[in-house]
Scaffold this motif. Structure first.
Motif, mmCIF file in Angstrom:
data_model
loop_
_atom_site.group_PDB
_atom_site.id
_atom_site.type_symbol
_atom_site.label_atom_id
_atom_site.label_comp_id
_atom_site.label_asym_id
_atom_site.label_seq_id
_atom_site.Cartn_x
_atom_site.Cartn_y
_atom_site.Cartn_z
ATOM 1 N N ARG A 67 -35.075 -30.704 110.211
ATOM 2 C CA ARG A 67 -33.678 -30.484 110.537
ATOM 3 C C ARG A 67 -33.240 -31.260 111.779
ATOM 4 O O ARG A 67 -32.058 -31.534 111.961
ATOM 5 C CB ARG A 67 -33.422 -28.984 110.738
ATOM 6 C CG ARG A 67 -31.958 -28.624 110.893
ATOM 7 C CD ARG A 67 -31.788 -27.150 111.178
ATOM 8 N NE ARG A 67 -30.393 -26.779 111.341
ATOM 9 C CZ ARG A 67 -29.975 -25.599 111.787
ATOM 10 N NH1 ARG A 67 -30.860 -24.672 112.100
ATOM 11 N NH2 ARG A 67 -28.690 -25.350 111.912
ATOM 12 N N ARG A 124 -29.787 -27.709 107.256
ATOM 13 C CA ARG A 124 -30.692 -26.616 106.882
ATOM 14 C C ARG A 124 -31.291 -26.846 105.501
ATOM 15 O O ARG A 124 -32.465 -26.559 105.264
ATOM 16 C CB ARG A 124 -29.942 -25.281 106.877
ATOM 17 C CG ARG A 124 -29.366 -24.855 108.212
ATOM 18 C CD ARG A 124 -28.538 -23.601 108.033
ATOM 19 N NE ARG A 124 -27.795 -23.232 109.223
ATOM 20 C CZ ARG A 124 -28.274 -22.480 110.195
ATOM 21 N NH1 ARG A 124 -29.499 -21.997 110.103
ATOM 22 N NH2 ARG A 124 -27.543 -22.198 111.249
ATOM 23 N N ASP A 125 -30.464 -27.360 104.570
ATOM 24 C CA ASP A 125 -30.941 -27.512 103.197
ATOM 25 C C ASP A 125 -30.390 -28.763 102.517
ATOM 26 O O ASP A 125 -30.310 -28.829 101.300
ATOM 27 C CB ASP A 125 -30.595 -26.273 102.368
ATOM 28 C CG ASP A 125 -29.127 -25.876 102.499
ATOM 29 O OD1 ASP A 125 -28.326 -26.647 103.065
ATOM 30 O OD2 ASP A 125 -28.781 -24.769 102.040
ATOM 31 N N HIS A 126 -29.966 -29.751 103.309
ATOM 32 C CA HIS A 126 -29.488 -31.012 102.757
ATOM 33 C C HIS A 126 -30.049 -32.177 103.576
ATOM 34 O O HIS A 126 -30.405 -32.014 104.743
ATOM 35 C CB HIS A 126 -27.952 -31.104 102.787
ATOM 36 C CG HIS A 126 -27.267 -30.182 101.829
ATOM 37 N ND1 HIS A 126 -27.081 -28.836 102.090
ATOM 38 C CD2 HIS A 126 -26.715 -30.407 100.606
ATOM 39 C CE1 HIS A 126 -26.441 -28.283 101.076
ATOM 40 N NE2 HIS A 126 -26.211 -29.209 100.173
ATOM 41 N N GLY A 172 -33.173 -32.664 101.245
ATOM 42 C CA GLY A 172 -32.507 -32.032 100.121
ATOM 43 C C GLY A 172 -31.444 -32.932 99.533
ATOM 44 O O GLY A 172 -31.479 -34.162 99.712
#
Length: 388
Positions: free
Chosen positions: A119, A166-168, A141
């Motif tokens: 991150r 966080r998730d990309h 991600g």
């Protein structure tokens, strides 16, 4: 028994910096800069980066390009790579004055190849469409590209970059003509930017991405969606700048005001830039003063250079001179009549191409309906309100 947490001393900060100076990241090879670290009285150090050679000296260098201030513990964490400088900046634990882009390039520079969380932002450069492009990358991600607005840099997109990482896989480039990307002498119109953005996706190994665009960045995102819809998954448009609907009486004059005039120095006081920046927000008090100071410093740094001023005025000139495209013209924003628009927008509203009848071409700009304020921004007029 409670154990007090050890707070690093100035000597500890210096001791942590010293062995790392001989192992900076490759990005340091592009720099010739001075950076000051201020952790309070008697806890101040400065480094001079000259290519891959880095030297350390006590105290604050009065000629420092950027000064990074925080408590000693946070600064030690940033130096060691345990703490993200971007996160600390957004949390208010760290402030930056001077060259904000340089401080971003310090992220992870002295981590000595220690593993850092995915991150944490990673600064880098890539050549896209012959433009040396500085960008930040964070997370893993599905890819998301953040495109900033006129007069800004990728630093203006730090909040969404940190959140989405966080998730990309998030990339935030400096647009050509802005920040630390190249500033060639050319016309900065939407077509050029869309072509560059497609090349940037190629160079970073992205086939298709979500594009988040703010202001002029929103206009660029729209253009990419229109000319290369296969490269766009979804568009998020934050007050995109479309062609002006009214107040076009000065177009004749603006056509003769060449961007080359921007080579004449135009001093801008720091306070004036801060005041102008606050006017962009409905509730400017929601942002900390440290952010305004950092943004003003960065704008003035870029604007102080002849190429930076030329790029700014060229892009602004293109925004004002762009004419609304008519149905069938191929690209650009299209006017939407009440008869043709399923949302019942007023005759001066702007609608997405999907609101036109008979439009079946696949495009990320194909929602089921449009709104009366679709594709408008504070820089253009809003449609008149209809009486109930």
């Amino acid at each position: 028994m409670a154990v007090a947490r050890r707070i690093p001393s100035a000597a500890t900060l210096g001791q942590m910096l010293l062995p790392r100076l001989g192992h900076p990241t490759a990005l340091a090879g592009r720099l010739d800069a001075r950076v000051a670290f201020d952790a309070g009285p008697n806890e101040q150090w400065s480094i001079h980066i000259n290519g891959r050679t880095v030297s350390l000296s006590p105290g604050l260098d009065p000629e420092a390009d950027t000064t990074i201030r925080s408590d000693a513990e946070t600064l030690l964490g940033v130096i060691e790579g345990r703490v993200s400088g971007v996160e600390a900046f957004l949390d208010g634990r760290l402030t930056v004055r001077g060259n904000l882009s340089l401080s971003l390039q310090m992220e992870g520079m002295f981590a000595m190849d220690a593993p850092r969380p995915a991150r944490f932002p990673r600064p880098d450069h890539v050549v896209a469409a012959d433009i040396d492009t500085f960008y930040l990358e964070a997370g893993e991600g599905p890819p998301v590209v953040l495109v900033h607005g006129l007069g800004a840099t990728n630093a203006s997109m730090l909040p969404p970059l940190w959140d989405l990482a966080r998730d990309h896989r998030v990339l935030a480039p400096d647009l050509p003509g802005f920040g630390d990307s190249s500033k060639p002498f050319r016309s900065y119109n939407a077509e050029f930017y869309a072509s560059w953005l497609a090349a940037f996706l190629d160079e970073t190994g992205i086939e298709r991405a979500d594009i988040v665009g703010n202001s002029m960045g929103g206009r660029i995102a729209i253009e990419l969606g229109l000319v290369a819809p296969e490269r766009v998954n979804r568009l998020v448009l934050l007050a995109p700048s479309p062609a002006f609907i009214k107040h076009r009486q000065f177009t004749g004059l603006v056509k003769y005001l060449r961007p080359e005039l921007a080579f004449v120095p135009l001093p801008l006081p720091h306070k004036r830039v801060v005041a102008s920046t606050k006017q962009l927000f409905s509730k400017p008090e929601r942002l900390p003063d440290a952010w305004y100071d950092a943004a003003a410093d960065e704008f003035r740094r870029v604007f102080d250079s002849p190429s930076g001023r030329m790029s700014f005025f060229s892009a602004a000139r293109q925004i004002y001179l762009e004419e609304p495209a008519r149905p069938g013209s191929g690209t650009g924003s299209r006017r939407c009549s009440r008869r043709r628009c399923s949302c019942g927008a007023s005759r001066t509203a702007w609608c997405r191409p999907s609101s036109r009848r008979g439009s079946n071409a696949p495009s990320p700009l194909r929602p089921r309906s449009c709104s009366p304020t679709a594709a408008t921004s504070p820089s253009s007029n809003f449609p008149r309100r209809r009486t109930p």
